[in-house]
Design an enzyme around this catalytic site. Sequence first.
Site, short mmCIF file in Angstrom:
data_model
loop_
_atom_site.label_atom_id
_atom_site.label_comp_id
_atom_site.label_asym_id
_atom_site.label_seq_id
_atom_site.Cartn_x
_atom_site.Cartn_y
_atom_site.Cartn_z
N GLN A 1 -2.54 2.88 9.81
CA GLN A 1 -1.21 2.96 9.15
C GLN A 1 -0.24 3.82 9.96
O GLN A 1 0.97 3.59 9.91
CB GLN A 1 -1.35 3.55 7.74
N ASP B 1 -2.32 10.52 -2.75
CA ASP B 1 -2.67 9.40 -3.63
C ASP B 1 -3.00 9.83 -5.04
O ASP B 1 -2.83 9.09 -5.99
CB ASP B 1 -3.84 8.61 -3.05
N ARG C 1 0.86 -1.19 0.00
CA ARG C 1 0.00 0.00 0.00
C ARG C 1 0.89 1.23 0.00
O ARG C 1 2.11 1.13 0.14
CB ARG C 1 -1.02 0.00 1.15
N ALA D 1 0.71 4.96 -2.39
CA ALA D 1 0.58 5.11 -3.85
C ALA D 1 1.82 4.68 -4.65
O ALA D 1 1.70 3.85 -5.56
CB ALA D 1 0.20 6.56 -4.15
N ASN E 1 -5.80 12.11 -0.17
CA ASN E 1 -4.88 11.33 0.67
C ASN E 1 -5.73 10.63 1.72
O ASN E 1 -6.96 10.78 1.77
CB ASN E 1 -3.82 12.25 1.31
#
Length: 360
Positions: free
Chosen positions: A207, A248, A48, A50, A258
């Site tokens: 994350q 992203d 994960r 981008a 994002n």
Amino acid sequence: MALFIAPIKYENGRLYLLDQTLLPGQETYQEITTKEDLWDSIYKLKVRGAPAIGVAAAYGMAVCSRAIQANDLGEFAEKFYELKEHIASSRPTAVNLFWALNRMESRLLSLEAQIAGISSWKEQFAFIQLMLLDEAEQIRKEDEEACYAMGEHGLSLLKKGMGILTHCNAGTIATAKYGTCLAPLYLGQERNFDFRVFADETRPLLQGARLTAWELHKAGIDVTLICDNMASIVMKNGWVDAVVVGCDRMAANGDGANKIGTSGLAILAKEYGIPFYMFVPTSTIDLNTSTGKDIHIEERKGEEIYKMWYEKPMAPEGIKTYNPAFDVTDAKYITAVVTEKGVVYPPYDLNLPKLFSHSL
Ligand code: MRU
């Protein structure tokens, strides 16, 4: 400099992805051999971030296309396109996925003249495989170089001893190496900048807690983990001098998608007079998307909110949920966009296109 863990490894003809869903507890790599492995790894966020999604997709196309049965380039290209469309359906928001898949396809289509001189399809096929791997390797290398350059440009905006708030993970494991918005923190560590970093936990997939806090702590960088809803008090306390985040997909007008929660941070930062920097390699800028409204925002299963990390469900079974994975920060809240080619300031609709025509 810190030891950087690679999210993607290509060794002895095999592709391995670090399974980021198992972090911080386990550092395990999964070998990718089929298109199902690749699709699943992207969809489930084993890989994960981008740029890392783009690099993984590029290598994945090279590896998975080995199984294509064809008799000539035309037939191979048709099946390659089907494979590409399949992988493209795994996640919709990060433009790097589509960007990398398109690059792989363009490289394939550019080979027509080169393979004309090779007599058998078997040898042509072997040559195509080599060239696809070469393209994937170039994408990886370019991303690594871009991240390093963003580190330098980003560091030029920061001062020694600053408090830095970040959201989600735009670090080394979200890219080929160094990260986008975490790259200046690594360079700053080498140069004794003594940053104090605050990492938002980043619900629902955590994350920030599982990846950013882990990555920075492991590198010996001063990092404090906070819940997402603590960002405002930390800013009000005067502990944050800059907010740094990844991206992203950035639209032509500078609106940037994002991780969910980013836009709220940008609004808070403006209220408290704190600069808000979005780190966006040019591979993440999508000039074909006019504004943030045109960005497809991924929605994910509600269980991620109330079940995934808990022993028991934290909401009644059958509860209605809304789980957008990203939000769009309006360009007006972004103090500057840090790219590998330099720092871009508003007006973004005028200045972003310049990145693609001549240097800043
Ligand atoms: O859902 P994720 O974990 O792929 O989302 C990641 C982000 O939002 C990152 O900030 C972004 O991809 C930039 S990574 C350098």
